[in-house]
Design a protein around this motif. Structure first.
Motif, short mmCIF file in Angstrom:
data_model
loop_
_atom_site.label_atom_id
_atom_site.label_comp_id
_atom_site.label_asym_id
_atom_site.label_seq_id
_atom_site.Cartn_x
_atom_site.Cartn_y
_atom_site.Cartn_z
N ARG A 226 22.00 58.17 -77.66
CA ARG A 226 21.70 59.95 -77.18
C ARG A 226 23.36 60.28 -77.46
O ARG A 226 23.65 61.13 -77.99
N ALA A 227 24.40 59.83 -76.43
CA ALA A 227 25.94 60.22 -76.67
C ALA A 227 26.19 60.21 -77.64
O ALA A 227 27.06 60.62 -78.23
N HIS A 228 26.21 58.85 -78.17
CA HIS A 228 26.73 58.45 -79.68
C HIS A 228 25.81 59.60 -80.95
O HIS A 228 26.43 59.79 -82.05
N THR B 290 20.60 56.24 -72.39
CA THR B 290 21.82 57.81 -72.50
C THR B 290 23.33 57.76 -73.60
O THR B 290 23.42 58.43 -73.84
N ARG B 291 23.49 56.25 -73.57
CA ARG B 291 24.51 56.03 -73.91
C ARG B 291 24.97 55.79 -75.70
O ARG B 291 25.20 56.53 -76.32
N VAL C 269 24.93 62.62 -80.21
CA VAL C 269 25.23 63.95 -80.99
C VAL C 269 26.85 63.90 -81.36
O VAL C 269 27.27 64.65 -81.89
N ARG C 270 27.61 62.25 -80.41
CA ARG C 270 29.25 62.74 -81.22
C ARG C 270 29.00 62.37 -83.24
O ARG C 270 29.26 63.07 -83.99
#
Ligand SMILES: [Fe+2]
Ligand SMILES: [Fe+2]
Length: 187
Positions: free
Chosen positions: A25-27, A22-23, A29-30
């Protein structure tokens, strides 16, 4: 545009082979959002903005896979900390992606390469300067604010920091990293 790239760039969707928590994946996207913001700022067409976002969303897509599996996919010559990059490019190629600029941007994002184009260079910058990595006294925020216009100068600062970190730990440099640095400083 290949559907895997379209889905990543337009909907931040990862392919089924992605191995990415999850983390991370968020990186991704950012990083992708930063790239598409810069692409818009540079007046690139919407299609390019989607393509640049896809590069960010996808760049670390297999980083949480077992390291032995990554070496199997990527082939010889890649140190553990960077092998996720060529492994991801290989997976995309196996899906039929033929966009050489995007594949090389992903393949070389942790190490650099003298043949990288604008997308490859901006991916290195976005990976290093995305807002989730802020801290270190706001230095990254200040560098990010100089972009996209300040690409050559900021890239030199960012690549120098990455190389210095490897040198301080007595780690080897890949020859493509040295060639990239020499190109940046005009040698
Ligand atoms: Fe990475
Ligand atoms: Fe990354």
């Amino acid at each position: 545009m290949h559907p895997v790239i379209e889905r990543a760039g337009a909907a931040a969707e990862l392919p089924a082979w992605a191995r990415c928590g999850t983390r991370r994946r968020a990186h991704g996207v950012r990083v992708g959002d930063l790239l598409s913001t810069w692409a818009a700022h540079l007046d690139l067409p919407e299609r390019e903005q989607i393509r640049w976002r896809a590069a960010g969303v996808l760049h670390d897509a297999v980083k949480d896979a077992p390291i032995a599996e990554l070496h199997d996919v990527a082939g010889d010559g890649w140190p553990d900390p960077v092998v996720h990059a060529p492994a991801c490019a290989h997976r995309l190629e196996a899906d039929g992606v033929e966009d050489r600029s995007l594949l090389d941007a992903i393949r070389y994002h942790p190490v650099g390469h003298p043949d990288l184009d604008a997308l490859g260079e901006y991916l290195i910058l976005a990976d290093y300067l995305e807002p989730g990595r802020s801290g270190s006294g706001g230095k990254r925020d200040r560098l990010r604010e100089l972009l996209p216009e300040g690409r050559p100068d900021v890239l030199t600062v960012v690549v120098r920091q990455r190389l210095r970190r490897l040198l301080d730990k007595n780690r080897p440099l890949m020859s493509c990293s040295v060639d990239f640095w020499n190109r940046l400083v005009g040698q």
